[in-house]
Design an enzyme around this catalytic site. Structure first.
Site, PDB file in Angstrom:
ATOM      1  N   ASP A  77      81.288  78.391  32.057  1.00 33.74           N
ATOM      2  CA  ASP A  77      81.543  76.964  32.278  1.00 33.74           C
ATOM      3  C   ASP A  77      82.571  76.843  33.414  1.00 33.74           C
ATOM      4  O   ASP A  77      82.534  77.648  34.346  1.00 33.74           O
ATOM      5  CB  ASP A  77      81.959  76.271  30.970  1.00 33.74           C
ATOM      6  N   ASP A 101      77.157  81.814  31.605  1.00 36.77           N
ATOM      7  CA  ASP A 101      78.264  81.514  32.534  1.00 36.77           C
ATOM      8  C   ASP A 101      79.533  81.213  31.737  1.00 36.77           C
ATOM      9  O   ASP A 101      79.484  81.089  30.518  1.00 36.77           O
ATOM     10  CB  ASP A 101      77.906  80.292  33.399  1.00 36.77           C
TER      11      ASP A 101
HETATM   12  N1  LIG Z   1      78.114  75.672  31.306  1.00 40.29           N
HETATM   13  C1  LIG Z   1      77.100  75.048  30.727  1.00 40.29           C
HETATM   14  N2  LIG Z   1      77.236  73.775  30.264  1.00 40.29           N
HETATM   15  C2  LIG Z   1      76.203  73.149  29.676  1.00 40.29           C
HETATM   16  N3  LIG Z   1      74.994  73.679  29.520  1.00 40.29           N
HETATM   17  C3  LIG Z   1      74.802  74.928  29.968  1.00 40.29           C
HETATM   18  N4  LIG Z   1      73.726  75.718  29.937  1.00 40.29           N
HETATM   19  C4  LIG Z   1      74.049  76.881  30.523  1.00 40.29           C
HETATM   20  N5  LIG Z   1      75.341  76.875  30.923  1.00 40.29           N
HETATM   21  C5  LIG Z   1      75.836  75.663  30.580  1.00 40.29           C
END
Ligand SMILES: Nc1ncnc2[nH]cnc12
Ligand SMILES: CSC[C@H]1O[C@H](OP(=O)(O)O)[C@H](O)[C@@H]1O
Length: 293
Positions: free
Chosen positions: A213, A211
């Site tokens: 974030d 992703d």
């Molecule tokens: N955006 C994110 N922040 C922290 N841990 C994660 N694991 C997968 N995506 C994450």
């Protein structure tokens, strides 16, 4: 000093089992630091001894803050693991590091605060260097294996280790990306990488991007449902990458040129006569090489 290579794979979110091991069995181990996250799946993969440990346990029981990091590293060392490949789901702070891509992490910023971070302490104090927290030889092997697997690989990146379990706010996400220069974010590689160094095990970190974030204006906030969808594809690629490692890594290898496997050589400061006997006994697996000589 030549030694037999044994790979330890720590599987993160979405990677709870691997296949293709010959003579495979699940082994239950105990350690002075408690039980590891789960039993460890051992066997050989295309001739190379391998041990697989699901970081959160099968069925995802341990949260990032409650993963028994010390027990996991101690147990892998008990089995003779020389090289750890840590596989983790991560958010990305870079447009060009897209979901589905893998990043071979080479630096960390540790923002975790609610975990045991060292095997050492009162009665046996040690200070190891983590300036270069990952092993460049092992990282290079992961990069090559990923390319051969057809994964879009990024060579190097800084991983922000957060405590979690909640994801970051938009303000935090922007700060990590813009001011701190981080590339990816996850919740588990610290203190894992520090403990592997204390245990003198080479460590490489493979971040599977799931992703963007919460900083990205076009992608909105982190959505766990989207993450899980991406994880499914990532996990197959991670298994494929691991299966290619025996073609790249030698079954016997010399001492690590970077010194990962001699990190404790001059690190213990507590005078032998002042050492705590119980702690020294607990340290036998990870530091016996230097404590028992
Ligand atoms: N955006 C994110 N922040 C922290 N841990 C994660 N694991 C997968 N995506 C994450
Ligand atoms: C599944 S989203 C959050 C979760 O995923 C990562 O786990 P791991 O590093 O073990 O792959 C992240 O650190 C969080 O624990």
């Amino acid at each position: 000093m030549t030694r037999e290579t044994m790979i330890g794979v720590i599987g993160g979110s979405g990677l709870y089992e691997i296949d293709g091991l010959q003579d495979a069995k699940w082994v239950e181990l105990s350690t002075p630091w408690g039980a590891p996250s789960d039993a460890i799946f051992t066997g050989t993969l295309n001739g190379l001894p391998m041990a697989f440990l699901p970081r959160h346990g099968r069925g995802h029981v341990h949260s990032p803050s409650s993963v028994p990091y010390r027990a996991n590293i101690d147990a892998l060392k008990q089995l003779g693991v020389t090289d750890i490949i840590s596989v983790s789901a991560c958010g990305s702070f870079r447009e060009e590091m897209a979901p589905g891509d893998f990043v071979v992490v080479d630096q960390f910023i540790d923002r975790t605060f609610a975990r045991e971070k060292s095997f050492f302490g009162e009665g046996c104090v040690a200070h190891v260097s983590v300036a270069h927290p990952t092993c460049s030889r092992l990282s290079e092997a992961c990069f090559e294996a990923g390319k051969a697997q057809g994964v879009k690989m990024h060579n190097g990146g800084t991983y922000l280790a957060m405590e979690g379990p909640q994801f970051s706010t938009i303000a935090e996400s922007k700060m990590y990306r813009e001011s701190w220069g981080c590339d990816v974010i996850g919740m588990t590689n610290m203190p894992e990488a520090k403990l592997a160094r204390e245990a003198e095990i080479c460590y490489a970190s493979l971040a599977m991007i799931t992703d963007y974030d919460s900083w990205h204006p076009d992608h909105g906030e982190v959505d766990i449902t989207d993450i899980i969808k991406t994880l499914m594809g990532n996990a197959d690629n991670a298994r494929g990458l691991v299966a290619r490692l025996p073609e790249i890594l030698d079954a016997k290898r010399n001492a690590c040129e970077q010194g990962c496997d001699s990190a404790l050589e001059h690190a213990i400061l507590t005078a032998p006569e002042k050492r705590d006997a119980e702690l020294v006994a607990n340290l036998n697996t990870v530091a016996g090489r230097v404590l028992n000589r």
